[in-house]
Every structure is written in C-alpha cells, then in structure tokens.
Design an enzyme around this catalytic site. Structure first.
Site, PDB file in Angstrom:
ATOM      1  CE1 TYR A 108      -3.690   2.507   0.665  1.00 18.87           C
ATOM      2  CE2 TYR A 108      -2.487   3.181   2.619  1.00 18.87           C
ATOM      3  CZ  TYR A 108      -3.506   3.384   1.717  1.00 18.87           C
ATOM      4  OH  TYR A 108      -4.349   4.460   1.879  1.00 18.87           O
ATOM      5  CG  ASP A 135       5.602   3.772   1.017  1.00 20.84           C
ATOM      6  OD1 ASP A 135       5.881   4.310   2.112  1.00 20.84           O
ATOM      7  OD2 ASP A 135       4.448   3.718   0.561  1.00 20.84           O
ATOM      8  CE  LYS A 171       0.876   4.459   8.547  1.00 20.85           C
ATOM      9  NZ  LYS A 171       0.888   3.815   7.272  1.00 20.85           N
TER      10      LYS A 171
HETATM   11  C1  LIG Z   1       0.244   4.345   5.950  1.00 21.71           C
HETATM   12  C2  LIG Z   1       0.992   4.183   4.693  1.00 21.71           C
HETATM   13  C3  LIG Z   1       0.863   5.092   3.623  1.00 21.71           C
HETATM   14  C4  LIG Z   1      -0.152   6.188   3.633  1.00 21.71           C
HETATM   15  O1  LIG Z   1       0.073   7.104   4.634  1.00 21.71           O
HETATM   16  P1  LIG Z   1      -1.140   8.073   5.077  1.00 21.71           P
HETATM   17  O2  LIG Z   1      -0.499   8.996   6.042  1.00 21.71           O
HETATM   18  O3  LIG Z   1      -2.179   7.171   5.660  1.00 21.71           O
HETATM   19  O4  LIG Z   1      -1.625   8.750   3.842  1.00 21.71           O
HETATM   20  C5  LIG Z   1       1.681   4.939   2.537  1.00 21.71           C
HETATM   21  N1  LIG Z   1       2.572   3.949   2.463  1.00 21.71           N
HETATM   22  C6  LIG Z   1       2.718   3.046   3.449  1.00 21.71           C
HETATM   23  C7  LIG Z   1       3.738   1.973   3.329  1.00 21.71           C
HETATM   24  C8  LIG Z   1       1.919   3.123   4.595  1.00 21.71           C
HETATM   25  O5  LIG Z   1       2.040   2.204   5.548  1.00 21.71           O
END
Ligand SMILES: *Cc1c(COP(=O)(O)O)cnc(C)c1O
Length: 418
Positions: A135, A228, A256
C-alpha cells in the site's frame, strides 16, 4: 457508532476502522496513555495498533505533549519557513543519510504520490512497478492491488481511478525477482516502488537477495528504486531499511513515526533528484500546512526520544512477544508463523513463512477473526484485519508483555474451539 454511520461512510474516516475485516462493532476510543487505550464504555486495551504505527513512544508521551504545547503557544502554522523544519530534516538525515535533500508533506499518501511524480519526471517514463499487497496511500496510481484496506473489503482496485492511469501501474508478486526482471526489461519503468518489509498485506519480509536484485535491475534498466518506508521507517531498524538490508534506494517516502502521531510525511533522496522539485526544478508539489510547527515539534520530540538504546529495548520486547506468541500457537496446535524486525511485527495463521500476498490470503482468516475478537474481549487490541502488521512502543513494559501473552493464550484457546 450508529450516529456516526449516518454522518460518515461506514461511520469512520478511514475504512479499516469499520472492522470490515473481522466483523462486529468497532469501539469508539476515549483516550490513551502509554501502552493502553480506553474506549468510551470504559474498557481498557493493551494497544498493538498504535494508530497504525506512528506512536513508537506509546500514547500521549510527555515529551511529545510538552514539545507540541510549547511550540503551539508561538503559533500553529505560518506558511513561512521555520527552524523546526530544518531541525527535523537534520534529525532524519542523521539516521538516514541517503535522504540528502527532502520535502515535508502532511500524509504518506502525499509523499508516495509526490515521489511517483518526481520519478516520472526525472526518468521521462510513465510506468510504475509495485507489488501485490503493498500500500502506498490512496493516490490514483497506487490503488492497484493495494493490500490491507482494499483487500479486506474485497476490492481489487477502486472505481474512480481512470483506467488510463491504472494501466500505467504494473504489479507483480512480492519476492518474485524473475517477474520484476521480465517486466523491467519489457517496459521502461520510471520506478520500482515497494515497502521494503510489507506491512500492509500482513507482515512479509523480503527473501535474501530480493532487495539487492531490485537495486541491480533498477540500475540496469534505468528505473529508480523507491522505498516506501512510511510504515517501516524508524520501526524495522534505527536507520530504516537501508541499515537493515544494506540496499540504497534512490528515493524514500517516510511518514507515521516521523510525526509521532501528528500529521507529517516526507519524501527525499539523492540531491540531484530532489533538486528537480519546485522551486529549484520544474516538478510541482506544494502544501499549505507542510512543515507546520506542531507537526515538526511532534516529530522532533519523538525522534529525539527514540535513541538507539530505546529502539533496541523496544526490539527486545517485540522479540519476546513474538516468541511467546509462537510458543502459545504451538501449544494449541495452530498453524502459525510470526516474525518481527525492530518494533514492527506480525503473524499469520499459516504454517510456513509467508512470502507474498497470495500466500497471506491462504492463511486461516476465519481463525484470525475469532482470535481478534477473543483477544479484544480480553483487553488486547490487535489490528482488525489479517493483513496488517502490528507494532510495539517504548511504553510497553515487560509486565505488559506478560499480561498480553497470558490474555492471548486464553484467546487462542477460545479461537481454536471455533
Ligand atoms: C500508511 C501508509 C501510507 C499512507 O500514509 P497516510 O499517512 O495514511 O496517507 C503509505 N505507504 C505506506 C507503506 C503506509 O504504511
């Protein structure tokens, strides 16, 4: 929740909160402190979701509250540079020197979206390669085989994403280097983009050689390698995936933990790539609240407290929880595989290590649902989906781990009864 359902789709402001993956009624949270949260009915839970990862120090840590409160007195947003942005950027670069230059944004979605735009601009290519179950936020280009939230709802993709755009995002199975090689040699890729440890399809580690292979293929085919690390950053190792695996990405997205529970994300990487971002370069990207002092203060206080010693201590407790849970599953005769890296962990009800999202989906999700509810009834809050990683915080004590294991032992007993 009934009133919320009349006001918000599903009663929530982010789909997975509605418990679609496990059924039943979600709870409404009232407050948190340290390792625990309390719902509005007064039930207490040991929390292993931690706002889906950001709260590496636990709920409402004093250092973060004090920093945010102090900074807040001087204003919450200016839309003008402040010293705090530079301080947080330097704190990040001290641990992740490959982020030579960076740009703050307000969500992981924005970071991943912006990094894709930059990769496309730099390479002059349109196609992206991502992995099933990974994701990268909900930008149009990434809502293709996007793991947890989307998979839990049984949606492979999303309506509203123009097919012309979705067609530019190619996917293959995580850990399948041959497929990557085949695709990268037949389609000019702007970027190969991945979660270096998957957290959004359940917890899935790269097999030895996979990340190194991606680096080689990217170099040989002119694609950029993008990590990511919105979830893995400051979780899987003190210095992230580069430190853990020794593989250097061209560009990185973080989120995060770097906000410690306030809305912050960042993307960055090699200087000559980042200089292509406006205003030094032509690749446009902007944000009214980007780098706002509250969020910067939250991130600075969090990274300041997350020393290598603290990281190592959280890691040790995570290891103890994972080992304890594995022993419990074995005593109950349940097919189980669990793992962790740093303070990020996860498990599947499946007897061999999960290497990709297809294998994750072959785990016993019915058993997971029963286990989730039994754990919750005993005061342990796990992610309400079989396809999500779990976390640990500095506030989780050894006594918390003991209590968690005792409760999960009980819960496992109930779950296997069916
Ligand atoms: C949580 C997450 C996102 C999205 O971040 P948001 O702050 O919810 O938009 C993107 N990439 C990864 C790997 C994530 O865990």
């Amino acid at each position: 929740m009934a009133r919320s359902r009349a006001r918000f789709p599903g009663g929530v402001n982010s789909p997975v909160r509605a418990f679609g993956g496990v059924g039943g009624e979600p709870f409404v949270v009232a407050r948190g402190a340290g390792s625990r949260i309390w719902d509005v009915d007064g039930n207490e839970y040991l929390d292993y979701v931690l706002s889906w990862g950001p709260l590496v120090l636990g709920h409402a840590p004093r250092v973060v509250l004090e920093a945010v409160e102090r900074i807040m007195q001087q204003g919450t947003s200016f839309g003008i540079p402040t010293g705090l942005e530079l301080e947080l950027a330097e704190a990040i670069a001290a641990r992740m020197p490959h982020l030579e230059m960076m740009r703050f944004v307000s969500s992981g979605t924005e970071a991943a979206m912006s990094v894709a735009r930059l990769a496309r601009a730099v390479t002059g290519r349109d196609h992206l390669l991502k992995f099933e179950g990974c994701y990268h936020g909900h930008a149009d280009s990434f809502l293709v085989k996007a793991g947890s939230g989307v998979a839990t709802l049984g949606l492979p993709n999303s309506p509203g994403v123009p097919s012309a755009l979705a067609e530019l995002t190619l996917t293959c199975a995580f850990n399948d280097l041959e497929a990557v090689e085949r695709i990268a040699r037949s389609v000019p890729l702007a970027a190969i983009l991945l979660e270096p440890i998957v957290g959004n399809g359940g917890y899935i580690e790269p097999v030895p050689g996979f990340l190194e292979g991606l680096r080689r293929i990217a170099d040989e085919t002119g694609a950029l390698l993008v990590f990511d690390e919105v979830m893995t950053g400051f979780r899987i190792a003190f210095g992230g995936a580069r430190e853990r695996f020794g593989v250097n990405p061209d560009l990185t997205a973080l989120g995060k933990v770097i906000g410690g529970g306030l809305p912050v994300a960042v993307y960055g990487g090699r200087r000559e790539l980042m200089e292509r971002v406006a205003p030094t370069g032509p690749v446009y990207q902007a944000g009214t609240l980007s780098g706002n002092p509250l969020a910067m203060a939250g991130g600075l206080a969090t990274l300041g407290a997350l020393t290598r010693e603290v990281h190592d201590a959280i890691t040790a407790r995570t290891a103890r929880l994972v080992a304890g849970l594995t022993a419990i599953a074995s005593r109950h005769g349940v097919p189980f595989s669990a793992s962790h890296s740093g303070s990020m962990w996860g498990f599947f009800f499946r007897d061999t290590t999960v290497r990709n999202f297809d294998e994750a989906k072959q785990s016993d999700t019915a058993l997971f649902k029963r286990f989730f509810h039994a754990a919750r009834e005993r005061g342990v809050y796990l992610a309400p989906s079989a396809f999500e990683a779990a976390f640990m915080s500095a506030a989780h004590s050894d006594a918390d781990i003991d209590l968690t294991l005792a409760r999960l032992d009980d819960a496992m007993g109930v779950a296997v009864q069916g």
